[in-house]
Design a protein around this motif. Structure first.
Motif, PDB file in Angstrom:
ATOM      1  N   GLY A  17      -3.467  -4.059  -6.201  1.00  0.00           N
ATOM      2  CA  GLY A  17      -2.268  -3.492  -5.606  1.00  0.00           C
ATOM      3  C   GLY A  17      -2.228  -3.807  -4.132  1.00  0.00           C
ATOM      4  N   SER A  18      -1.525  -2.988  -3.415  1.00  0.00           N
ATOM      5  CA  SER A  18      -1.398  -3.171  -1.975  1.00  0.00           C
ATOM      6  C   SER A  18      -1.767  -1.867  -1.278  1.00  0.00           C
ATOM      7  CB  SER A  18       0.049  -3.533  -1.617  1.00  0.00           C
ATOM      8  OG  SER A  18       0.901  -2.433  -1.919  1.00  0.00           O
ATOM      9  N   GLU A  19      -1.991  -1.953   0.016  1.00  0.00           N
ATOM     10  CA  GLU A  19      -2.302  -0.748   0.790  1.00  0.00           C
ATOM     11  C   GLU A  19      -1.198   0.287   0.607  1.00  0.00           C
ATOM     12  OE1 GLU A  19      -4.592   1.757   2.844  1.00  0.00           O
ATOM     13  OE2 GLU A  19      -5.211  -0.308   2.452  1.00  0.00           O
ATOM     14  N   ALA A  20       0.044  -0.162   0.579  1.00  0.00           N
ATOM     15  CA  ALA A  20       1.174   0.763   0.396  1.00  0.00           C
ATOM     16  C   ALA A  20       1.112   1.437  -0.972  1.00  0.00           C
ATOM     17  CB  ALA A  20       2.498   0.017   0.561  1.00  0.00           C
ATOM     18  N   SER A  21       0.782   0.686  -2.022  1.00  0.00           N
ATOM     19  CA  SER A  21       0.713   1.292  -3.358  1.00  0.00           C
ATOM     20  C   SER A  21      -0.471   2.249  -3.464  1.00  0.00           C
ATOM     21  CB  SER A  21       0.651   0.223  -4.453  1.00  0.00           C
ATOM     22  OG  SER A  21      -0.557  -0.503  -4.417  1.00  0.00           O
ATOM     23  N   TYR A  22      -1.574   1.924  -2.799  1.00  0.00           N
ATOM     24  CA  TYR A  22      -2.727   2.831  -2.806  1.00  0.00           C
ATOM     25  C   TYR A  22      -2.363   4.140  -2.114  1.00  0.00           C
ATOM     26  CZ  TYR A  22      -5.311  -1.585  -3.555  1.00  0.00           C
ATOM     27  OH  TYR A  22      -5.753  -2.796  -4.012  1.00  0.00           O
ATOM     28  N   TRP A  55      -8.504  -1.519  -6.462  1.00  0.00           N
ATOM     29  CA  TRP A  55      -8.771  -2.951  -6.381  1.00  0.00           C
ATOM     30  C   TRP A  55      -7.590  -3.830  -6.751  1.00  0.00           C
ATOM     31  CZ3 TRP A  55      -9.689  -6.282 -10.823  1.00  0.00           C
ATOM     32  CH2 TRP A  55      -9.433  -5.648 -12.034  1.00  0.00           C
ATOM     33  N   ASP A 109      -9.994   0.718  -0.241  1.00  0.00           N
ATOM     34  CA  ASP A 109      -9.403  -0.508  -0.754  1.00  0.00           C
ATOM     35  C   ASP A 109     -10.513  -1.522  -1.023  1.00  0.00           C
ATOM     36  OD1 ASP A 109      -8.180  -2.966  -1.103  1.00  0.00           O
ATOM     37  OD2 ASP A 109      -6.905  -2.804   0.663  1.00  0.00           O
ATOM     38  N   THR A 156      -9.804  -4.571  -2.587  1.00  0.00           N
ATOM     39  CA  THR A 156      -9.049  -5.724  -3.069  1.00  0.00           C
ATOM     40  C   THR A 156      -9.949  -6.944  -3.222  1.00  0.00           C
ATOM     41  OG1 THR A 156      -7.067  -4.853  -2.009  1.00  0.00           O
ATOM     42  CG2 THR A 156      -7.025  -7.165  -2.638  1.00  0.00           C
TER      43      THR A 156
END
Length: 92
Positions: free
Chosen positions: A26-31, A24, A46, A48
């Protein structure tokens, strides 16, 4: 439990219970990087927008939600593998 322990538990539980990671902050890249770094094979989604966290009254991580037949139990904090097994068994 840290990610590798959750992955091991996912393998142990098999079809008994589904393990789903919910991110929840961060970003899609960090996930994606987190999932890859820890070699996670269970689904991760995700959230978010916070919809899942809101639905299950999760205010922070770590948290666990055990869902069965429309009923749920939210547990906050770090759980041991035995505590997770007990919660899965209690959920039926």
């Amino acid at each position: 439990m840290e990610a590798p322990s959750v992955e091991a538990l996912h393998g142990e539980l098999g079809d008994t219970a589904a393990v789903i990671g919910v991110a929840w902050a961060g970003s899609e890249a960090s996930y994606s990087e987190f999932v890859e770094r820890h070699g996670l094979s269970f689904p991760n989604i995700d959230d978010t927008a916070g919809e899942i966290y809101s639905r299950y009254s999760v205010a922070s991580q770590p948290a666990w939600v055990f869902v069965r037949n429309g009923e749920h139990r939210t547990m906050r904090g770090v759980l041991t593998p035995d505590e997770v097994r007990e919660a899965v068994a209690a959920a039926g």
